[in-house]
Write a protein that holds these residues in place. Structure first.
Motif, mmCIF file in Angstrom:
data_model
loop_
_atom_site.group_PDB
_atom_site.id
_atom_site.type_symbol
_atom_site.label_atom_id
_atom_site.label_comp_id
_atom_site.label_asym_id
_atom_site.label_seq_id
_atom_site.Cartn_x
_atom_site.Cartn_y
_atom_site.Cartn_z
ATOM 1 N N THR A 125 15.949 46.743 -41.754
ATOM 2 C CA THR A 125 16.878 47.641 -42.439
ATOM 3 C C THR A 125 18.312 47.481 -41.960
ATOM 4 N N ALA A 126 18.512 46.812 -40.820
ATOM 5 C CA ALA A 126 19.866 46.535 -40.336
ATOM 6 C C ALA A 126 20.390 45.192 -40.837
ATOM 7 N N GLY A 127 19.572 44.455 -41.607
ATOM 8 C CA GLY A 127 19.987 43.146 -42.106
ATOM 9 C C GLY A 127 19.717 42.016 -41.135
ATOM 10 N N ILE A 128 18.851 42.252 -40.139
ATOM 11 C CA ILE A 128 18.569 41.252 -39.112
ATOM 12 C C ILE A 128 17.352 40.422 -39.489
ATOM 13 N N ASP A 129 17.493 39.093 -39.400
ATOM 14 C CA ASP A 129 16.352 38.188 -39.366
ATOM 15 C C ASP A 129 16.403 37.465 -38.024
ATOM 16 N N VAL A 130 15.441 36.597 -37.744
ATOM 17 C CA VAL A 130 15.388 36.002 -36.403
ATOM 18 C C VAL A 130 16.570 35.074 -36.141
ATOM 19 N N VAL A 131 17.086 34.415 -37.165
ATOM 20 C CA VAL A 131 18.226 33.514 -36.989
ATOM 21 C C VAL A 131 19.487 34.312 -36.679
ATOM 22 N N ARG A 132 19.706 35.393 -37.394
ATOM 23 C CA ARG A 132 20.863 36.242 -37.115
ATOM 24 C C ARG A 132 20.745 36.895 -35.742
ATOM 25 N N ALA A 133 19.531 37.278 -35.356
ATOM 26 C CA ALA A 133 19.329 37.876 -34.034
ATOM 27 C C ALA A 133 19.708 36.896 -32.935
ATOM 28 N N GLN A 134 19.306 35.631 -33.082
ATOM 29 C CA GLN A 134 19.655 34.641 -32.069
ATOM 30 C C GLN A 134 21.155 34.424 -31.997
ATOM 31 N N HIS A 135 21.814 34.350 -33.132
ATOM 32 C CA HIS A 135 23.262 34.141 -33.129
ATOM 33 C C HIS A 135 23.968 35.300 -32.430
ATOM 34 N N LEU A 136 23.582 36.520 -32.743
ATOM 35 C CA LEU A 136 24.191 37.679 -32.092
ATOM 36 C C LEU A 136 23.971 37.641 -30.584
ATOM 37 N N ASP A 137 22.751 37.354 -30.161
ATOM 38 C CA ASP A 137 22.437 37.369 -28.738
ATOM 39 C C ASP A 137 23.181 36.278 -27.981
ATOM 40 N N LEU A 138 23.210 35.069 -28.528
ATOM 41 C CA LEU A 138 23.851 33.957 -27.823
ATOM 42 C C LEU A 138 25.368 34.073 -27.789
ATOM 43 N N THR A 139 25.926 34.875 -28.685
ATOM 44 C CA THR A 139 27.380 35.092 -28.672
ATOM 45 C C THR A 139 27.744 36.401 -27.970
ATOM 46 N N GLY A 140 26.777 36.991 -27.281
ATOM 47 C CA GLY A 140 27.059 38.156 -26.451
ATOM 48 C C GLY A 140 27.212 39.460 -27.197
ATOM 49 N N GLN A 141 26.657 39.554 -28.404
ATOM 50 C CA GLN A 141 26.782 40.773 -29.193
ATOM 51 C C GLN A 141 25.460 41.537 -29.216
ATOM 52 N N ARG A 142 25.551 42.804 -29.533
ATOM 53 C CA ARG A 142 24.375 43.652 -29.588
ATOM 54 C C ARG A 142 23.594 43.375 -30.872
ATOM 55 N N ILE A 143 22.271 43.341 -30.761
ATOM 56 C CA ILE A 143 21.406 43.213 -31.935
ATOM 57 C C ILE A 143 21.054 44.619 -32.396
ATOM 58 N N PRO A 144 21.526 45.031 -33.570
ATOM 59 C CA PRO A 144 21.221 46.396 -34.027
ATOM 60 C C PRO A 144 19.731 46.568 -34.299
ATOM 61 N N GLU A 145 19.249 47.770 -34.102
ATOM 62 C CA GLU A 145 17.843 48.058 -34.326
ATOM 63 C C GLU A 145 17.594 48.427 -35.778
ATOM 64 N N GLY A 146 16.431 48.061 -36.269
ATOM 65 C CA GLY A 146 16.047 48.386 -37.638
ATOM 66 C C GLY A 146 14.547 48.269 -37.799
ATOM 67 N N GLU A 147 14.041 48.725 -38.917
ATOM 68 C CA GLU A 147 12.622 48.635 -39.235
ATOM 69 C C GLU A 147 12.394 47.495 -40.226
ATOM 70 N N GLN A 148 11.295 46.769 -40.049
ATOM 71 C CA GLN A 148 11.023 45.675 -40.973
ATOM 72 C C GLN A 148 10.808 46.216 -42.383
ATOM 73 N N LEU A 149 11.221 45.431 -43.367
ATOM 74 C CA LEU A 149 11.149 45.838 -44.769
ATOM 75 C C LEU A 149 9.755 45.532 -45.302
ATOM 76 N N ASN A 150 8.858 46.484 -45.150
ATOM 77 C CA ASN A 150 7.465 46.282 -45.543
ATOM 78 C C ASN A 150 7.332 46.143 -47.060
ATOM 79 N N GLY A 151 6.389 45.303 -47.462
ATOM 80 C CA GLY A 151 6.153 45.068 -48.876
ATOM 81 C C GLY A 151 6.976 43.943 -49.457
#
Length: 416
Positions: free
Chosen positions: A312-338
């Motif tokens: 729900t925050a717009g995060i996929d695993v590729v975006r999560a890695q980019h945020l983490d490796l550039t020193g930014q916070r990964i926002p929390e969200g719930e997976q989009l079920n269905g």
């Protein structure tokens, strides 16, 4: 809209080894980061791949490889690409060979590239059927019972005592680049068939003989996650695979996002125990006979169907890695079920093959809450038509190449 902003000063590079131009995972990563303004680069087999035609690609580096090259040559080729890009760049491997190369040569590549640091020996072990099985046994994670024969005598002993049918697979992921002992996953119905096949496996068979899990008593599940330097899953998704191609043994053709807390806990704990960091793509099979999830594959890299999963925050695993490796916070969200993911060029034949297979997925929703297509995207249409040109017939491909010819001559494609 995503609830975050990516650091646009850090580009991404799709790293692939071997000849498989129709890879929708690379296109998905280019779109995922490119839509948010991150400059994207890709290694491609030639100028006419779907990835090379994406509007979100800054430049394609044409570098045909086979997977048989020595590691020093591959590392130097990557470093040359890094020099051409001219700034620190995040690496996104799309196959086991690339993931292993990056991990085992982290020091040589670390000056030019950003990537999660992990035990340099671990990705190769995870990509090996034997290595993964040994890790599962060590950490108490269910897996199909497996045997790893080292000689003809071992196979004869197995044939005399095993319960059939069994499944034969290549022991090492890299064998597909050489002369594989078996083509994909091979079901063997009895001792005679096994001994006949084994005549072509040589003195040291490079196979694993694995317990057969009946498709009518099983469900295929997938887990994708991004794991940080502390080996904690910063984002983790679960889903069920409805169809694959080749049937029951190949890449995902259609899947749904389905919550599965039990599987999420099992996967997260295993990842932490083995000490992995980075993006992972795990294949599990739920065995209804004993009620256990059994780990089939642990891919230490981005999976081709990763765009199935977004929260729900717009995060996929590729975006999560980019945020983490550039020193930014990964926002929390719930997976989009269905949510559903479909690979257009392989799902139709898969659908026909599954009609009489006996395989069912009772956990899959009856109706999708949004569909992500692997190839077709309204804002990036050319990869779809490039895929069709290569997939349907050579004549269409030739016409497309003629149509694209002038543009690609001036669009900044580089050859390595």
């Amino acid at each position: 809209m995503p609830l975050f902003a990516l650091d646009r000063s850090v580009p991404g590079l799709i790293v692939k080894i071997g000849n498989y131009p129709l890879h929708h995972g690379g296109v998905g990563a280019i779109r995922s980061l490119g839509r948010l303004g991150v400059p994207m680069y890709a290694i491609t087999e030639d100028r006419f791949t779907p990835a090379a035609s994406s509007r979100y690609l800054t430049k394609a580096f044409v570098w045909p490889t086979t997977g048989l090259e020595c590691s020093d040559r591959l590392v130097e080729g990557l470093r040359e690409i890094g020099r051409r890009i001219g700034r620190p760049t995040m690496l996104l491997p799309t196959d086991e060979e690339a993931a292993v190369l990056i991990a085992e040569h982290a020091d040589a590549l670390g000056e030019q590239f950003l990537f999660p640091r992990t035990d340099p020996r671990l990705p190769r072990r995870l990509a090996s059927k034997q290595g993964l099985y040994e890790l599962c046994v060590t950490h108490g994670v269910p897996a199909p019972k497996s045997a790893f024969p080292n000689s003809r005598a071992d196979i004869e002993e197995f044939a005399a005592t095993a319960r059939f049918p069994v499944v034969a697979k290549n022991r090492e992921a890299f064998e597909r680049r050489r002369t594989p002992a078996v083509s994909g996953t091979t079901r063997i119905t009895g001792p005679g068939e096994l001994l006949a096949l084994a005549r072509g496996w040589g003195e040291r068979p490079g196979v694993v003989l694995q317990e057969y899990l009946p498709r009518e008593q099983a469900e295929d599940w997938i887990v994708h996650a991004y794991v940080d330097a502390d080996h904690s899953a910063r984002t983790l998704f679960t889903g069920v695979k409805v169809r694959s191609w080749p049937p029951h043994a190949g890449m995902t053709a259609c899947a749904y996002v389905v919550p599965n807390p039990e599987l999420a806990t099992l996967a997260g704990e295993f990842i932490k125990h083995i000490g992995f960091s980075g993006i992972v793509d795990l294949d599990w099979r739920y065995d209804r006979r004993d009620g256990r999830y059994k780990l089939l594959d642990f891919n230490p890299r981005m999976g081709a169907q990763f765009r199935l999963f977004e929260d729900t925050a717009g995060i996929d695993v590729v975006r999560a890695q980019h945020l983490d490796l550039t020193g930014q916070r990964i926002p929390e969200g719930e997976q989009l079920n269905g949510r559903r993911f479909t690979v257009e060029n392989i799902d139709l034949p898969a659908m026909l093959a599954y009609r009489r297979s006996g395989y069912t997925t009772p956990h899959a929703p009856r109706r999708a809450r949004g569909t992500e297509l692997a190839w077709l995207a309204p804002d990036d249409i050319k990869p779809f038509f490039t895929m069709l040109a290569r997939f349907v017939r050579p004549g269409v491909k030739h016409l497309f190449q003629l149509w694209q010819g002038h543009r690609t001559n001036v669009s900044g494609r580089d050859r390595i």
